[in-house]
Motif scaffolding. Structure first.
Motif, PDB file in Angstrom:
ATOM      1  N   UNK A 154      79.414 -12.405  18.710  1.00 54.24           N
ATOM      2  CA  UNK A 154      78.732 -12.383  19.999  1.00 54.24           C
ATOM      3  C   UNK A 154      77.612 -11.346  19.877  1.00 54.24           C
ATOM      4  N   UNK A 155      76.647 -11.416  20.767  1.00 53.99           N
ATOM      5  CA  UNK A 155      75.502 -10.518  20.727  1.00 53.99           C
ATOM      6  C   UNK A 155      75.606  -9.480  21.831  1.00 53.99           C
ATOM      7  N   UNK A 156      75.080  -8.305  21.553  1.00 56.62           N
ATOM      8  CA  UNK A 156      75.032  -7.246  22.555  1.00 56.62           C
ATOM      9  C   UNK A 156      73.876  -6.320  22.232  1.00 56.62           C
ATOM     10  N   UNK A 157      73.815  -5.201  22.943  1.00 60.03           N
ATOM     11  CA  UNK A 157      72.801  -4.196  22.674  1.00 60.03           C
ATOM     12  C   UNK A 157      73.469  -2.828  22.545  1.00 60.03           C
ATOM     13  N   UNK A 158      72.736  -1.910  21.955  1.00 59.71           N
ATOM     14  CA  UNK A 158      73.271  -0.568  21.717  1.00 59.71           C
ATOM     15  C   UNK A 158      73.630   0.151  23.012  1.00 59.71           C
ATOM     16  N   UNK A 159      72.925  -0.159  24.113  1.00 63.39           N
ATOM     17  CA  UNK A 159      73.149   0.569  25.357  1.00 63.39           C
ATOM     18  C   UNK A 159      74.118  -0.103  26.329  1.00 63.39           C
ATOM     19  N   UNK A 160      74.729  -1.200  25.933  1.00 65.79           N
ATOM     20  CA  UNK A 160      75.692  -1.861  26.823  1.00 65.79           C
ATOM     21  C   UNK A 160      76.959  -1.022  26.953  1.00 65.79           C
ATOM     22  N   UNK A 161      77.572  -1.053  28.130  1.00 63.21           N
ATOM     23  CA  UNK A 161      78.826  -0.323  28.357  1.00 63.21           C
ATOM     24  C   UNK A 161      79.878  -0.747  27.346  1.00 63.21           C
ATOM     25  N   UNK A 162      79.979  -2.048  27.082  1.00 66.90           N
ATOM     26  CA  UNK A 162      81.022  -2.515  26.163  1.00 66.90           C
ATOM     27  C   UNK A 162      80.819  -1.972  24.754  1.00 66.90           C
ATOM     28  N   UNK A 163      79.570  -1.747  24.351  1.00 67.52           N
ATOM     29  CA  UNK A 163      79.310  -1.167  23.036  1.00 67.52           C
ATOM     30  C   UNK A 163      79.864   0.253  22.981  1.00 67.52           C
ATOM     31  N   UNK A 164      79.624   1.015  24.021  1.00 70.93           N
ATOM     32  CA  UNK A 164      80.174   2.377  24.087  1.00 70.93           C
ATOM     33  C   UNK A 164      81.690   2.372  24.066  1.00 70.93           C
ATOM     34  N   UNK A 165      82.293   1.452  24.814  1.00 69.75           N
ATOM     35  CA  UNK A 165      83.755   1.360  24.822  1.00 69.75           C
ATOM     36  C   UNK A 165      84.276   1.072  23.417  1.00 69.75           C
ATOM     37  N   UNK A 166      83.634   0.118  22.732  1.00 66.28           N
ATOM     38  CA  UNK A 166      84.091  -0.275  21.393  1.00 66.28           C
ATOM     39  C   UNK A 166      83.897   0.834  20.363  1.00 66.28           C
ATOM     40  N   UNK A 167      82.900   1.659  20.555  1.00 69.85           N
ATOM     41  CA  UNK A 167      82.698   2.771  19.616  1.00 69.85           C
ATOM     42  C   UNK A 167      83.831   3.793  19.740  1.00 69.85           C
ATOM     43  N   UNK A 168      84.453   3.869  20.927  1.00 65.44           N
ATOM     44  CA  UNK A 168      85.603   4.768  21.139  1.00 65.44           C
ATOM     45  C   UNK A 168      86.922   4.091  20.774  1.00 65.44           C
ATOM     46  N   UNK A 169      87.028   2.793  21.058  1.00 64.03           N
ATOM     47  CA  UNK A 169      88.273   2.040  20.825  1.00 64.03           C
ATOM     48  C   UNK A 169      87.868   0.610  20.475  1.00 64.03           C
ATOM     49  N   UNK A 170      88.043   0.193  19.234  1.00 62.28           N
ATOM     50  CA  UNK A 170      87.544  -1.113  18.796  1.00 62.28           C
ATOM     51  C   UNK A 170      88.371  -2.320  19.248  1.00 62.28           C
ATOM     52  N   UNK A 171      89.353  -2.102  20.085  1.00 60.38           N
ATOM     53  CA  UNK A 171      90.150  -3.237  20.560  1.00 60.38           C
ATOM     54  C   UNK A 171      89.417  -3.988  21.670  1.00 60.38           C
ATOM     55  N   UNK A 172      89.551  -5.314  21.618  1.00 55.44           N
ATOM     56  CA  UNK A 172      88.950  -6.169  22.641  1.00 55.44           C
ATOM     57  C   UNK A 172      89.755  -7.455  22.732  1.00 55.44           C
ATOM     58  N   UNK A 173      89.765  -8.035  23.904  1.00 58.32           N
ATOM     59  CA  UNK A 173      90.348  -9.353  24.096  1.00 58.32           C
ATOM     60  C   UNK A 173      89.237 -10.297  24.505  1.00 58.32           C
ATOM     61  N   UNK A 174      89.194 -11.458  23.851  1.00 60.78           N
ATOM     62  CA  UNK A 174      88.298 -12.536  24.261  1.00 60.78           C
ATOM     63  C   UNK A 174      89.135 -13.582  24.956  1.00 60.78           C
ATOM     64  N   UNK A 175      88.713 -13.986  26.143  1.00 66.33           N
ATOM     65  CA  UNK A 175      89.360 -15.066  26.881  1.00 66.33           C
ATOM     66  C   UNK A 175      88.363 -16.215  26.897  1.00 66.33           C
ATOM     67  N   UNK A 176      88.552 -17.159  25.986  1.00 64.39           N
ATOM     68  CA  UNK A 176      87.649 -18.302  25.816  1.00 64.39           C
ATOM     69  C   UNK A 176      88.167 -19.436  26.686  1.00 64.39           C
ATOM     70  N   UNK A 177      87.266 -20.106  27.418  1.00 57.51           N
ATOM     71  CA  UNK A 177      87.722 -21.126  28.353  1.00 57.51           C
ATOM     72  C   UNK A 177      86.827 -22.353  28.312  1.00 57.51           C
ATOM     73  N   UNK A 178      87.412 -23.492  28.731  1.00 62.41           N
ATOM     74  CA  UNK A 178      86.638 -24.726  28.836  1.00 62.41           C
ATOM     75  C   UNK A 178      86.326 -24.990  30.300  1.00 62.41           C
ATOM     76  N   UNK A 179      85.827 -26.178  30.616  1.00 62.07           N
ATOM     77  CA  UNK A 179      85.462 -26.522  31.993  1.00 62.07           C
ATOM     78  C   UNK A 179      86.628 -27.068  32.793  1.00 62.07           C
ATOM     79  N   UNK A 180      87.798 -27.112  32.200  1.00 67.18           N
ATOM     80  CA  UNK A 180      88.985 -27.602  32.907  1.00 67.18           C
ATOM     81  C   UNK A 180      90.019 -26.479  32.957  1.00 67.18           C
ATOM     82  N   UNK A 181      91.154 -26.660  32.286  1.00 65.88           N
ATOM     83  CA  UNK A 181      92.204 -25.649  32.334  1.00 65.88           C
ATOM     84  C   UNK A 181      92.544 -25.077  30.967  1.00 65.88           C
ATOM     85  N   UNK A 182      91.824 -25.488  29.951  1.00 69.44           N
ATOM     86  CA  UNK A 182      92.091 -24.988  28.608  1.00 69.44           C
ATOM     87  C   UNK A 182      91.585 -23.568  28.428  1.00 69.44           C
TER      88      UNK A 182
END
Length: 147
Positions: free
Chosen positions: A42-70
């Motif tokens: 995924x793309x981001x920028x150096x000044x995004x909040x999530x970038x700062x969070x990841x620099x402190x703690x590299x854990x992340x959850x991605x919740x990928x979804x479709x247009x229905x219930x998947x």
């Protein structure tokens, strides 16, 4: 990750990306994701909040979804790719993300306007773009395969 999960991810580029603030509070944003050379980016920028969070703690959850219930939940560790090759990596990422878009050959759409590849690369530099590379630790969901 098995091929059914990977196929779901390739067909569904919309996701919520959850990172952790310093106090442990979750922070979520909507992002686009793509599989590039077998890796989830995924793309981001150096000044995004999530970038700062990841620099402190590299854990992340991605919740990928479709247009229905998947959905497909991916618990990950994130590597931030922020070297001199990011403009070229961004070309690869957005080439995958914009497949099927009505653009002229060799152009990308950026904020509603067509850009040449050279213009796009320069925008990536100017915006201090980086790539989030997700290493999946655990995955689950209802994505067309067995949960």
């Amino acid at each position: 990750m098995d091929s059914t999960k990977m196929a779901f991810l390739e067909k569904n580029p919309s996701a919520a990306m959850i990172t952790l603030k310093r106090d442990g509070t979750p922070h979520s944003v909507r992002v686009g994701v793509a599989v590039v050379d077998g890796k989830i980016w995924s793309s981001g920028t150096a000044d995004r909040a999530r970038t700062g969070h990841l620099r402190c703690d590299p854990r992340s959850t991605l919740f990928v979804f479709d247009n229905e219930y998947g959905f497909l939940t991916l618990e990950c560790r994130v590597n931030i790719l922020d070297g001199s090759d990011v403009p070229e990596q961004s070309v690869k990422l957005f080439d995958v993300m914009q497949k099927g878009q009505p653009t002229a050959t060799g152009k990308f759409i950026w904020f509603g306007a067509e850009k040449t590849i050279d213009e796009f690369r320069q925008i990536m530099v100017d915006e201090k773009r980086l790539i989030y590379e997700f290493e999946v630790q655990r995955s689950y969901g209802m994505y067309g395969g067995t949960p």
